[in-house]
Write a protein that holds these residues in place. Structure first.
Motif, PDB file in Angstrom:
ATOM      1  N   ARG A 118      36.449  33.518  43.237  1.00 32.17           N
ATOM      2  CA  ARG A 118      36.635  34.772  43.952  1.00 32.17           C
ATOM      3  C   ARG A 118      36.165  34.524  45.376  1.00 32.17           C
ATOM      4  O   ARG A 118      35.223  33.796  45.594  1.00 32.17           O
ATOM      5  CB  ARG A 118      35.756  35.862  43.337  1.00 32.17           C
ATOM      6  CG  ARG A 118      35.999  36.099  41.878  1.00 32.17           C
ATOM      7  CD  ARG A 118      34.972  37.070  41.287  1.00 32.17           C
ATOM      8  NE  ARG A 118      35.094  38.371  41.923  1.00 32.17           N
ATOM      9  CZ  ARG A 118      34.107  38.977  42.580  1.00 32.17           C
ATOM     10  NH1 ARG A 118      32.927  38.430  42.687  1.00 32.17           N
ATOM     11  NH2 ARG A 118      34.302  40.151  43.139  1.00 32.17           N
TER      12      ARG A 118
ATOM     13  N   ASP B  70      39.484  45.265  41.348  1.00 27.98           N
ATOM     14  CA  ASP B  70      40.365  44.404  42.139  1.00 27.98           C
ATOM     15  C   ASP B  70      41.583  45.159  42.643  1.00 27.98           C
ATOM     16  O   ASP B  70      42.117  44.863  43.713  1.00 27.98           O
ATOM     17  CB  ASP B  70      40.816  43.198  41.307  1.00 27.98           C
ATOM     18  CG  ASP B  70      39.656  42.307  40.880  1.00 27.98           C
ATOM     19  OD1 ASP B  70      38.616  42.300  41.569  1.00 27.98           O
ATOM     20  OD2 ASP B  70      39.802  41.619  39.851  1.00 27.98           O
TER      21      ASP B  70
ATOM     22  N   HIS C 242      38.077  44.180  36.485  1.00 23.82           N
ATOM     23  CA  HIS C 242      39.391  43.950  37.079  1.00 23.82           C
ATOM     24  C   HIS C 242      39.968  45.205  37.732  1.00 23.82           C
ATOM     25  O   HIS C 242      40.708  45.119  38.711  1.00 23.82           O
ATOM     26  CB  HIS C 242      40.362  43.390  36.033  1.00 23.82           C
ATOM     27  CG  HIS C 242      41.733  43.152  36.551  1.00 23.82           C
ATOM     28  ND1 HIS C 242      42.019  42.178  37.478  1.00 23.82           N
ATOM     29  CD2 HIS C 242      42.905  43.774  36.276  1.00 23.82           C
ATOM     30  CE1 HIS C 242      43.306  42.206  37.756  1.00 23.82           C
ATOM     31  NE2 HIS C 242      43.866  43.159  37.034  1.00 23.82           N
TER      32      HIS C 242
ATOM     33  N   THR D  90      46.126  42.743  43.865  1.00 22.16           N
ATOM     34  CA  THR D  90      44.665  42.626  43.799  1.00 22.16           C
ATOM     35  C   THR D  90      44.119  41.697  44.874  1.00 22.16           C
ATOM     36  O   THR D  90      43.081  41.064  44.694  1.00 22.16           O
ATOM     37  CB  THR D  90      44.219  42.116  42.413  1.00 22.16           C
ATOM     38  OG1 THR D  90      44.833  40.851  42.175  1.00 22.16           O
ATOM     39  CG2 THR D  90      44.595  43.096  41.318  1.00 22.16           C
TER      40      THR D  90
ATOM     41  N   ASN E 127      39.759  38.461  42.549  1.00 20.46           N
ATOM     42  CA  ASN E 127      40.222  38.408  41.169  1.00 20.46           C
ATOM     43  C   ASN E 127      40.237  36.969  40.651  1.00 20.46           C
ATOM     44  O   ASN E 127      41.063  36.167  41.080  1.00 20.46           O
ATOM     45  CB  ASN E 127      41.627  39.018  41.106  1.00 20.46           C
ATOM     46  CG  ASN E 127      42.199  39.058  39.721  1.00 20.46           C
ATOM     47  OD1 ASN E 127      41.622  38.548  38.773  1.00 20.46           O
ATOM     48  ND2 ASN E 127      43.353  39.669  39.591  1.00 20.46           N
TER      49      ASN E 127
END
Length: 134
Positions: free
Chosen positions: A14, A85, A82, A43, A119
């Protein structure tokens, strides 16, 4: 218009991924115009920032404070957090436009072009570079 897809290998990391060199290479030898840098992912975003000197870690820590990676999000597939994101494009747009003067990016002394990708689920991202002459 001249255009090219640039694969960016992020692995399971990330963070911020420097696109400046690829952007410079893409416009080298061109005249004046505009470079559009676009990431077609829900994302991730593209930012113009100073990279290095610890600032990358500071930025990701700030993203994590603003968008905690926990189970508060309704969108829950993928890795933990998630759903956060998917909020990133509200903070970092999926594109930027940079002036090109004499085949060079007209960035400030400390500015770099970077992919912001929080992500870890995608190991490769695609970035589209498009150059339009004035």
């Amino acid at each position: 218009m001249k255009t090219r897809e640039l694969p960016v290998r992020t692995g399971n990391d990330r963070g911020l991924f420097d696109l400046t060199g690829a952007c410079e290479e893409f416009v080298a030898g061109e005249s004046d115009g505009w470079l559009a840098v676009f990431v077609p992912h829900a994302t991730a975003g593209v930012v113009i920032v100073e990279l290095g000197s610890g600032s990358d870690d500071d930025r990701m820590a700030t993203v994590d404070r603003l968008l905690p990676r926990d189970d508060r999000w309704r969108h829950r597939h993928g890795s933990a957090g998630h759903g956060a994101d998917h909020i990133v494009p509200l903070l970092a747009a999926p594109s930027v436009t940079i002036p090109v003067v004499g085949g060079r990016l007209a960035l400030g002394a400390w500015q770099s072009v970077a992919l912001l990708d929080p992500n870890p689920d995608n190991t490769t991202r695609t970035v589209r570079l498009s150059f339009v002459k004035d």
